[in-house]
Design an enzyme around this catalytic site. Structure first.
Site, PDB file in Angstrom:
ATOM      1  CG  HIS A  88      26.513  36.041 -12.789  1.00  6.10           C
ATOM      2  ND1 HIS A  88      25.947  34.802 -13.016  1.00  6.10           N
ATOM      3  CD2 HIS A  88      27.855  35.812 -12.737  1.00  6.10           C
ATOM      4  CE1 HIS A  88      26.900  33.887 -13.108  1.00  6.10           C
ATOM      5  NE2 HIS A  88      28.058  34.468 -12.930  1.00  6.10           N
TER       6      HIS A  88
ATOM      7  CG  ASN B 102      34.512  32.852 -11.121  1.00  7.60           C
ATOM      8  OD1 ASN B 102      33.300  32.862 -11.321  1.00  7.60           O
ATOM      9  ND2 ASN B 102      35.381  33.124 -12.070  1.00  7.60           N
TER      10      ASN B 102
ATOM     11  CG  ASP C 225      22.922  33.544 -12.545  1.00 10.37           C
ATOM     12  OD1 ASP C 225      23.337  33.428 -13.708  1.00 10.37           O
ATOM     13  OD2 ASP C 225      23.693  33.537 -11.558  1.00 10.37           O
TER      14      ASP C 225
ATOM     15  CG  ASN D 248      32.240  29.927 -13.609  1.00  6.36           C
ATOM     16  OD1 ASN D 248      32.386  28.802 -14.067  1.00  6.36           O
ATOM     17  ND2 ASN D 248      32.437  31.015 -14.335  1.00  6.36           N
TER      18      ASN D 248
END
Length: 197
Positions: free
Chosen positions: A20, A66, A91, A112
């Site tokens: 991530h 987020n 990613d 997100n």
């Protein structure tokens, strides 16, 4: 001309080499190659690179994935960066590791961080580079996969991937998105064959 280049990721050593955090990895490679360091600021760490009359402000949000939009919106306003000079690196589960995709805009694709950016800056029409991480996980294990560490072999490939992404960003700023897509979206194996020819 000033540009804001945002690498998405999560802060903290426990996330440093996770899938991530591809955006952070690319910006860290750029800073290292340019011999500059990130400084902590509001909503993130920033560094500045100059290249051929352009200034690239590199941003690693400290808001966690987020809420990445808070950092992007703040620094766009702080630096006076128009949306056409924004590039986000993230990613992507939908493309294999070793593949990069530069796009002029588009949906968040379930990411997100991109979703939050789209909401807070009010548009999805900004450039982004998606770094493939593949989707080699079982049902219900997506979170474990994206927050898992990349393999040793993948770590070795990150230097070349990061260089291609950085070259693409410079090309985007100097010659536009269409030319940059030719640089970034080319398969790495094809490039290696060309080099060996």
């Amino acid at each position: 001309m000033n540009y804001l280049i945002v690498g998405l990721g999560n802060i903290g050593v426990e996330y440093a080499n996770t899938r991530h955090n591809m955006g952070f990895m690319v910006l860290d490679a750029w800073a290292q190659a340019s011999n500059i360091v990130f400084e902590s600021g509001r909503y993130g760490s920033t560094a500045c690179v100059s290249f051929k009359g352009r200034k690239f402000y590199l941003l690693k949000p400290s808001t966690y994935m987020n809420l990445s939009g808070k950092a992007v919106r703040y620094w766009m306003n702080e630096l006076g960066i128009p949306v056409e000079n924004l590039m986000v690196i993230s990613d992507d589960l939908n493309i294999p590791f070793g593949t990069l995709r530069l796009r002029k805009g588009g949906s968040a694709g379930g990411h997100n961080g991109l979703t939050n950016i789209n909401e807070l800056i009010g548009t999805q029409e900004y450039a982004r580079i998606r770094v493939g991480i593949g989707n080699d996980f079982g049902k219900g294990h997506q979170v474990d996969f994206v927050l898992g560490e990349i393999s040793e072999d993948e770590k070795k490939q990150m230097a070349e991937l990061s260089k291609r992404a950085i070259d693409g960003i410079k090309t985007w700023a100097l010659m536009g998105a269409d030319r940059a897509m030719n640089v970034v979206n080319t398969r790495p194996k094809a490039e290696k064959k060309d080099e060996n020819a």
